[in-house]
Design an enzyme around this catalytic site. Structure first.
Site, PDB file in Angstrom:
ATOM      1  N   HIS A   1     -35.036 -39.314  34.567  1.00  0.00           N
ATOM      2  CA  HIS A   1     -35.736 -38.030  34.462  1.00  0.00           C
ATOM      3  C   HIS A   1     -35.238 -37.016  35.495  1.00  0.00           C
ATOM      4  O   HIS A   1     -35.524 -35.819  35.372  1.00  0.00           O
ATOM      5  CB  HIS A   1     -37.258 -38.220  34.576  1.00  0.00           C
ATOM      6  CG  HIS A   1     -37.763 -38.555  35.933  1.00  0.00           C
ATOM      7  ND1 HIS A   1     -38.058 -39.845  36.333  1.00  0.00           N
ATOM      8  CD2 HIS A   1     -38.047 -37.773  36.996  1.00  0.00           C
ATOM      9  CE1 HIS A   1     -38.506 -39.824  37.570  1.00  0.00           C
ATOM     10  NE2 HIS A   1     -38.498 -38.584  38.003  1.00  0.00           N
TER      11      HIS A   1
ATOM     12  N   ASP B   1     -35.731 -45.710  32.859  1.00  0.00           N
ATOM     13  CA  ASP B   1     -35.693 -44.504  33.688  1.00  0.00           C
ATOM     14  C   ASP B   1     -34.647 -44.622  34.795  1.00  0.00           C
ATOM     15  O   ASP B   1     -34.889 -44.240  35.940  1.00  0.00           O
ATOM     16  CB  ASP B   1     -37.075 -44.211  34.286  1.00  0.00           C
ATOM     17  CG  ASP B   1     -37.165 -42.795  34.852  1.00  0.00           C
ATOM     18  OD1 ASP B   1     -36.406 -41.922  34.391  1.00  0.00           O
ATOM     19  OD2 ASP B   1     -37.971 -42.567  35.774  1.00  0.00           O
TER      20      ASP B   1
ATOM     21  N   SER C   1     -38.050 -39.032  43.678  1.00  0.00           N
ATOM     22  CA  SER C   1     -37.602 -39.830  42.533  1.00  0.00           C
ATOM     23  C   SER C   1     -36.124 -40.157  42.639  1.00  0.00           C
ATOM     24  O   SER C   1     -35.295 -39.273  42.879  1.00  0.00           O
ATOM     25  CB  SER C   1     -37.869 -39.077  41.227  1.00  0.00           C
ATOM     26  OG  SER C   1     -39.244 -38.918  41.016  1.00  0.00           O
TER      27      SER C   1
END
Length: 412
Positions: free
Chosen positions: A140, A170, A256
């Protein structure tokens, strides 16, 4: 023989009491006078003593400090704050990089600049081979990017190429020029299977953007082997259960793709997400490195994850009304779970094995399948391309079995 009345006895008692009081008073007076004389004699002698009884000699160091204080003198104090945590951060911090997701605007959308930075995240240098270095991050973080730029720990910016990305886990892998990357800049891979609840961990990344690059937060492993439902296609239905580590180390937007390290400075997880609700605090999630490495290796080598496939389109039975479960699918009343085959891809493993539309799969290799998530987990986590798989299913109310040879998902 004489007699005493009460009055005589009283008079005699009072006489004795007066005598006692007089003697006590005289003794007390003499004591006071004697004490005063002794003090007058002793004072000159005590005055000549160097140290009074029970006195404390001042420490010379304290005396010097006190004099320095009153004279306005100061001195610097050096304190060594090196700990296991600072050593771990020093060992691994250079492996954490910033990642900028840049999207090109069309001619009609141009303002001052043709390119626009859509977002930033973090990544970890996990490998160097020749003049190339490889970085793992989250899918993402790079999703939708037209260009990718990596900011190294020393602030150097280099362009990056996407090697591959996987929406289910992911994860994504980037490639950069590694001529300036040293061995110390590559993360040491740890063993996430050995992590225990309560064990200290450290998150390193770029929360809220590159202005906070290399930020360090400390916490513990709050839980291992957590599963979090994920809606991949944003249709409101759960498509997958992500396998993650739970930590209370602060993970914020921009973290992230960054590193979760253990106290030895080894990479044990890829920071992925946090549960952001008003009533929730301190629940961060990371992808365990042991789970991630096979995915990373596939993405680096093939540009995709090599997963087995059946060649079917499926639907959860629990989304079908009870009427059609029994009247259309002919399922027994106690069977209200499983996945229904909506479509069979021609020449696929399912078609070659004889699976048909409206068959209801309830077991794979003898393991109960309650939902599409169960089926995917069995297929993706326990099977390989070209493996044989036994399928138990219902057709027109009858329980049957077949065996199929799985193929590569990319061929479907």
């Amino acid at each position: 023989m004489g007699y005493y009345d009460d009055q005589d006895l009283n008079r005699e008692g009072r006489g004795k009491q007066k005598g006692n009081r007089g003697g006590m008073f005289l003794a007390g007076l003499l004591g006071v006078v004697f004490g005063a004389i002794m003090i007058i004699i002793a004072l000159p002698q005590l005055h000549n003593l160097d140290v009074l009884p029970y006195s404390i000699q001042p420490d010379e160091d304290l005396k010097e400090t006190d004099e320095a204080y009153h004279n306005g003198k100061t001195s610097n104090v050096s304190v060594d704050v090196t700990t296991d945590i600072t050593k771990a951060v020093e060992k691994s911090s250079d492996s954490v990089v910033g990642i900028s997701n840049i999207r090109s605007q069309s001619f009609w959308g141009q303002t001052e600049s043709q390119d626009q930075q859509a977002g930033t995240g973090s990544g970890v240098i996990y490998k160097k081979a020749g003049n190339k270095a490889y970085i793992v991050t989250n899918n993402h973080v790079i999703e939708g990017a037209d260009q990718l730029e990596v900011t190294l720990a020393d602030g150097t910016k280099v362009p990056a190429t996407l090697r591959g990305a996987d929406v289910w886990t992911d994860l994504a892998v980037l490639e950069i020029d590694g001529s300036s990357i040293e061995k110390a800049d590559v993360a040491e891979i740890g063993n996430s299977d050995e992590l225990k609840a309560g064990e200290p961990v450290i998150a390193i990344g770029n929360p809220l953007g590159l202005q906070f690059s290399g930020s360090v937060t400390q916490g513990v492993v709050s839980g291992v082997e957590r599963t979090i439902p994920v809606d991949i296609n944003q249709d409101g239905m759960e498509d997958w259960n992500a396998e993650v580590l739970q930590t209370d180390a602060a993970i914020n937007p921009g973290n992230s793709g960054g590193a979760l390290i253990n106290i030895s400075g080894q990479l044990v997880g890829i920071n992925s997400m946090k549960i952001a609700q008003e009533a929730v605090e301190g629940i961060g999630l990371a992808i365990p490195i042991n789970y991630a490495m096979p995915i990373i290796e596939d993405l680096e080598q093939y540009g995709e994850v090599k997963r087995p496939a059946m060649g079917v389109v499926l639907e959860d039975v629990n989304r079908i009304s009870a009427y059609h479960q029994q009247e259309t699918l002919k399922l027994p009343k106690e069977v209200n779970y499983g996945v229904m085959v909506r479509q069979v891809v021609p020449n696929s493993p399912a078609a070659q094995a004889g699976l048909q539309e409206m068959d209801v799969i309830v077991e794979l290799d003898g393991e109960k399948v309650e939902s599409l998530i169960d089926l995917r987990k069995h297929l993706y986590n326990k099977k390989e391309v070209n493996d044989q798989m036994k399928v138990t299913y219902y057709r027109n109310g009858e329980k049957q079995e077949l065996t199929m040879k799985l193929t590569d998902e990319s061929r479907m």
